[in-house]
Write a protein that holds these residues in place. Structure first.
Motif, PDB file in Angstrom:
ATOM      1  N   UNK A 192       0.833  -1.210   0.000  1.00 24.66           N
ATOM      2  CA  UNK A 192       0.000   0.000   0.000  1.00 24.66           C
ATOM      3  C   UNK A 192       0.867   1.259   0.000  1.00 24.66           C
ATOM      4  N   UNK A 193       2.063   1.177   0.583  1.00 23.10           N
ATOM      5  CA  UNK A 193       2.968   2.337   0.588  1.00 23.10           C
ATOM      6  C   UNK A 193       3.411   2.654  -0.835  1.00 23.10           C
ATOM      7  N   UNK A 194       3.777   1.626  -1.592  1.00 25.29           N
ATOM      8  CA  UNK A 194       4.207   1.838  -2.970  1.00 25.29           C
ATOM      9  C   UNK A 194       3.059   2.367  -3.820  1.00 25.29           C
ATOM     10  N   UNK A 195       1.893   1.791  -3.670  1.00 28.01           N
ATOM     11  CA  UNK A 195       0.743   2.234  -4.455  1.00 28.01           C
ATOM     12  C   UNK A 195       0.402   3.687  -4.121  1.00 28.01           C
ATOM     13  N   UNK A 196       0.403   4.035  -2.834  1.00 24.16           N
ATOM     14  CA  UNK A 196       0.153   5.416  -2.424  1.00 24.16           C
ATOM     15  C   UNK A 196       1.207   6.340  -3.016  1.00 24.16           C
ATOM     16  N   UNK A 197       2.465   5.918  -2.986  1.00 26.18           N
ATOM     17  CA  UNK A 197       3.555   6.738  -3.505  1.00 26.18           C
ATOM     18  C   UNK A 197       3.383   7.018  -4.988  1.00 26.18           C
ATOM     19  N   UNK A 198       3.002   6.005  -5.751  1.00 22.39           N
ATOM     20  CA  UNK A 198       2.850   6.191  -7.189  1.00 22.39           C
ATOM     21  C   UNK A 198       1.753   7.197  -7.486  1.00 22.39           C
ATOM     22  N   UNK A 200       0.703   9.605  -5.498  1.00 19.24           N
ATOM     23  CA  UNK A 200       1.148  10.919  -5.053  1.00 19.24           C
ATOM     24  C   UNK A 200       2.133  11.532  -6.027  1.00 19.24           C
ATOM     25  N   UNK A 201       3.028  10.709  -6.576  1.00 18.07           N
ATOM     26  CA  UNK A 201       4.045  11.273  -7.449  1.00 18.07           C
ATOM     27  C   UNK A 201       3.458  11.827  -8.729  1.00 18.07           C
ATOM     28  N   UNK A 202       2.317  11.338  -9.138  1.00 17.55           N
ATOM     29  CA  UNK A 202       1.711  11.835 -10.366  1.00 17.55           C
ATOM     30  C   UNK A 202       0.651  12.900 -10.109  1.00 17.55           C
ATOM     31  N   UNK A 203       0.435  13.234  -8.851  1.00 13.58           N
ATOM     32  CA  UNK A 203      -0.505  14.298  -8.545  1.00 13.58           C
ATOM     33  C   UNK A 203      -1.952  13.871  -8.607  1.00 13.58           C
ATOM     34  N   UNK A 261       4.558  -7.020  -7.990  1.00 15.17           N
ATOM     35  CA  UNK A 261       4.233  -8.323  -8.550  1.00 15.17           C
ATOM     36  C   UNK A 261       4.244  -8.217 -10.073  1.00 15.17           C
ATOM     37  N   UNK A 262       3.152  -8.544 -10.745  1.00 11.65           N
ATOM     38  CA  UNK A 262       3.166  -8.491 -12.209  1.00 11.65           C
ATOM     39  C   UNK A 262       2.683  -7.150 -12.771  1.00 11.65           C
ATOM     40  N   UNK A 263       2.342  -6.182 -11.907  1.00 14.04           N
ATOM     41  CA  UNK A 263       1.784  -4.921 -12.369  1.00 14.04           C
ATOM     42  C   UNK A 263       2.828  -3.812 -12.394  1.00 14.04           C
ATOM     43  N   UNK A 264       2.845  -3.083 -13.477  1.00 20.32           N
ATOM     44  CA  UNK A 264       3.652  -1.865 -13.535  1.00 20.32           C
ATOM     45  C   UNK A 264       2.730  -0.725 -13.126  1.00 20.32           C
ATOM     46  N   UNK A 265       3.099  -0.029 -12.057  1.00 23.31           N
ATOM     47  CA  UNK A 265       2.255   1.034 -11.505  1.00 23.31           C
ATOM     48  C   UNK A 265       2.636   2.407 -12.035  1.00 23.31           C
ATOM     49  N   UNK A 266       3.892   2.564 -12.382  1.00 19.69           N
ATOM     50  CA  UNK A 266       4.369   3.852 -12.857  1.00 19.69           C
ATOM     51  C   UNK A 266       5.838   3.766 -13.186  1.00 19.69           C
ATOM     52  N   UNK A 267       6.450   4.925 -13.354  1.00 24.92           N
ATOM     53  CA  UNK A 267       7.860   5.007 -13.741  1.00 24.92           C
ATOM     54  C   UNK A 267       8.492   6.155 -12.971  1.00 24.92           C
ATOM     55  N   UNK A 294      -1.366   5.195 -17.224  1.00 24.67           N
ATOM     56  CA  UNK A 294      -0.937   4.678 -18.518  1.00 24.67           C
ATOM     57  C   UNK A 294       0.029   5.576 -19.275  1.00 24.67           C
ATOM     58  N   UNK A 295       0.583   6.603 -18.650  1.00 29.54           N
ATOM     59  CA  UNK A 295       1.563   7.421 -19.351  1.00 29.54           C
ATOM     60  C   UNK A 295       2.762   6.560 -19.726  1.00 29.54           C
ATOM     61  N   UNK A 296       3.392   6.838 -20.861  1.00 27.74           N
ATOM     62  CA  UNK A 296       4.529   6.022 -21.277  1.00 27.74           C
ATOM     63  C   UNK A 296       5.777   6.297 -20.436  1.00 27.74           C
ATOM     64  N   UNK A 297       6.679   5.326 -20.426  1.00 25.86           N
ATOM     65  CA  UNK A 297       7.932   5.461 -19.683  1.00 25.86           C
ATOM     66  C   UNK A 297       8.907   6.395 -20.390  1.00 25.86           C
ATOM     67  N   UNK A 298       8.737   6.588 -21.696  1.00 24.81           N
ATOM     68  CA  UNK A 298       9.674   7.376 -22.498  1.00 24.81           C
ATOM     69  C   UNK A 298       9.034   8.687 -22.928  1.00 24.81           C
ATOM     70  N   UNK A 299       9.816   9.765 -22.859  1.00 27.31           N
ATOM     71  CA  UNK A 299       9.331  11.094 -23.220  1.00 27.31           C
ATOM     72  C   UNK A 299      10.524  11.983 -23.550  1.00 27.31           C
TER      73      UNK A 299
END
Length: 196
Positions: A6-12, A14-17, A97-103, A177-182
């Motif tokens: 839950x800490x990681x999910x909350x962090x992701x 928060x980091x994206x606003x 686990x198998x989910x990518x939550x962000x970058x 769903x924003x891409x990892x590359x920009x």
């Protein structure tokens, strides 16, 4: 093994606003604060529009350089200090686990002069600038949402006053769903940005 997912999910989030507009709590350990998301809109948009127009030339025609940001939390030696260059930045994934939550990741920028800089990106990214030597966060001044008619390849810019010759760690993050590359272009907002 992640003991507190839950800490990681909350962090992701928060980091994206996303979600609450409250400041992140220290225990959230968000890789990038919401500061860049909560910034006031820039007032002097005429000068920033000129910077965005100039940067748009580089976003369309280069020169380009591809870099992979260092993973968040570790040292970064990925340098993005060459002026008038469009960096094609790839951020490492934040997964559970198998989910990518962000970058999230970081690069190093060392300005030549002490002045205000605009950090322009092709997508909406959470941005934090930190003095690499002291680990002190640099206050971002404002956010500029780049109008489509000014530049179709760049979306947003944040500004910050930086000292010449100082290494700054630029932390960047995005949520799926924003891409990892920009694209990332860093330009002076003063009169020097038109010189090649």
């Amino acid at each position: 093994m992640l003991k507190h997912p839950h800490v990681l999910i909350t962090a992701v989030f928060l980091l994206a606003g996303c979600g609450t507009e409250e400041a992140p709590t220290p225990e959230s350990q968000a890789p990038v604060t919401q500061q860049s998301e909560l910034l006031a809109a820039c007032v002097d948009t005429e000068e920033l529009a000129e910077v965005a127009e100039h940067s748009c030339i580089h976003a369309e025609h280069g020169p380009f350089e591809s870099v992979t940001a260092a993973p968040h939390g570790g040292p970064s030696f990925v340098d993005v200090s060459v002026g008038h260059t469009a960096y094609n930045v790839t951020l490492p994934a934040i997964s559970y686990r198998q989910w990518t939550l962000g970058y999230a990741g970081s690069v190093i920028f060392t300005p030549e002069e002490s002045t205000e800089y605009a950090l322009l990106t092709s997508g909406y990214r959470a941005v934090r600038v930190v003095n690499a030597a002291t680990n002190e966060e640099v206050g971002l001044e404002c956010r500029y949402n780049i109008p489509q008619e000014v530049c179709g390849n760049l979306r947003t810019a944040v500004t910050a006053g930086l000292e010449g010759g100082v290494d700054y760690r630029v932390d960047l993050a995005a949520i799926v769903p924003q891409p990892a590359t920009f694209l990332l272009i860093i330009e002076e907002t003063g009169h020097g940005h038109h010189e090649e």
